[in-house]
Design a protein around this motif. Structure first.
Motif, short mmCIF file in Angstrom:
data_model
loop_
_atom_site.label_atom_id
_atom_site.label_comp_id
_atom_site.label_asym_id
_atom_site.label_seq_id
_atom_site.Cartn_x
_atom_site.Cartn_y
_atom_site.Cartn_z
N VAL A 1 68.32 28.06 6.89
CA VAL A 1 67.51 26.84 6.83
C VAL A 1 67.01 26.66 5.40
N LEU A 2 67.12 25.43 4.90
CA LEU A 2 66.57 25.09 3.58
C LEU A 2 65.46 24.08 3.76
N SER A 3 64.35 24.30 3.07
CA SER A 3 63.19 23.43 3.18
C SER A 3 62.56 23.29 1.80
N PRO B 1 56.41 22.56 7.93
CA PRO B 1 56.63 22.70 9.37
C PRO B 1 57.98 23.30 9.72
N VAL B 2 59.03 22.91 8.98
CA VAL B 2 60.36 23.47 9.25
C VAL B 2 60.41 24.95 8.91
N LYS B 3 59.79 25.34 7.80
CA LYS B 3 59.76 26.77 7.45
C LYS B 3 59.05 27.57 8.53
N ILE B 4 57.91 27.06 9.00
CA ILE B 4 57.15 27.77 10.02
C ILE B 4 57.97 27.91 11.30
N ALA B 5 58.63 26.83 11.71
CA ALA B 5 59.44 26.87 12.93
C ALA B 5 60.63 27.82 12.76
N ALA B 6 61.29 27.76 11.61
CA ALA B 6 62.45 28.63 11.37
C ALA B 6 62.05 30.09 11.38
N THR B 7 60.89 30.40 10.82
CA THR B 7 60.39 31.78 10.81
C THR B 7 60.13 32.26 12.23
N VAL C 1 65.23 32.66 11.75
CA VAL C 1 66.33 32.25 10.88
C VAL C 1 65.90 32.37 9.43
N ASP C 2 66.79 32.84 8.57
CA ASP C 2 66.49 32.96 7.14
C ASP C 2 66.19 31.59 6.54
N VAL C 3 65.19 31.53 5.67
CA VAL C 3 64.76 30.28 5.04
C VAL C 3 64.81 30.41 3.53
#
Length: 198
Positions: free
Chosen positions: A75-77, A93-99, A103-105
């Protein structure tokens, strides 16, 4: 006007709220992207996906992809920015959800930097899915996945290309709006539209 044959032979319109939330809808979006890039692709084959997104609007699609049979490989944010009165440094929000999903961010200042490209190449993605990422995506990134990138944009294109399409639609008093899924090209929101949902 129907979508070009190279993209998809027909446009899908479903009366519902303007967000992509269920695994079935996201899988439809991915299949559209697959067909637009390669007519010879196997419909049942799982794909290795990169996801590009930043705000709350992009979280439901991320979660749907994570619960699908496809492999979400990264995931890239956008980088974390100071928010609120206290100017605290909060994750997107995407980083928090991916974590939470596991999934690696990666949060590059510029997604086309060599370090970011190396990070993406190492994950060997086959398709990129973009939802409100917030950066220009250069050719080096667009051509990195074997099947390219598709983007879910919050308007019924060609109306309201660019940033803040929801706000523009409300301000203009549009009686309806929706989501358009298109190929990612150099010009903003100008790729072939493969699917729409009102």
């Amino acid at each position: 006007r129907p979508a070009p044959a190279s993209c998809l032979l027909r446009s899908m319109r479903v009366s519902a709220a303007s967000s992509i939330t269920s695994p079935r809808e996201v899988l439809t979006m991915i299949e559209v992207g697959r067909r637009s890039a390669s007519r010879r692709a196997t419909p049942t084959a799982d794909l290795r996906l990169l996801y590009f997104g930043t705000p709350d609007f992009a979280v439901p699609a991320l979660r749907a992809l994570a619960s699908s049979s496809h492999a979400l490989v990264g995931v890239l944010s956008q980088p974390d920015r100071p928010r609120g009165r206290g100017r605290t440094l909060d994750g997107t929000p995407v980083k928090i959800a991916a974590t939470e999903i596991g999934v690696d961010v990666l949060q590059p200042e510029k997604v086309g930097d060599e370090a970011a490209l190396a990070w993406m190449r190492a994950r060997e993605p086959e398709l990129g899915v973009v939802v409100a990422f917030g950066q220009f995506i250069p050719k080096s990134v667009r051509e990195l996945p074997r099947l390219g990138l598709i983007n879910a944009h919050a308007s019924l294109l060609p109306r309201w290309r660019g940033a803040a399409p929801i706000e523009w639609a409300i301000d203009a008093g549009d009686p309806r709006t929706g989501i358009s899924v298109m190929r990612v090209v150099k010009e903003m929101d100008a790729g072939d539209v493969c699917l729409t949902r009102e």
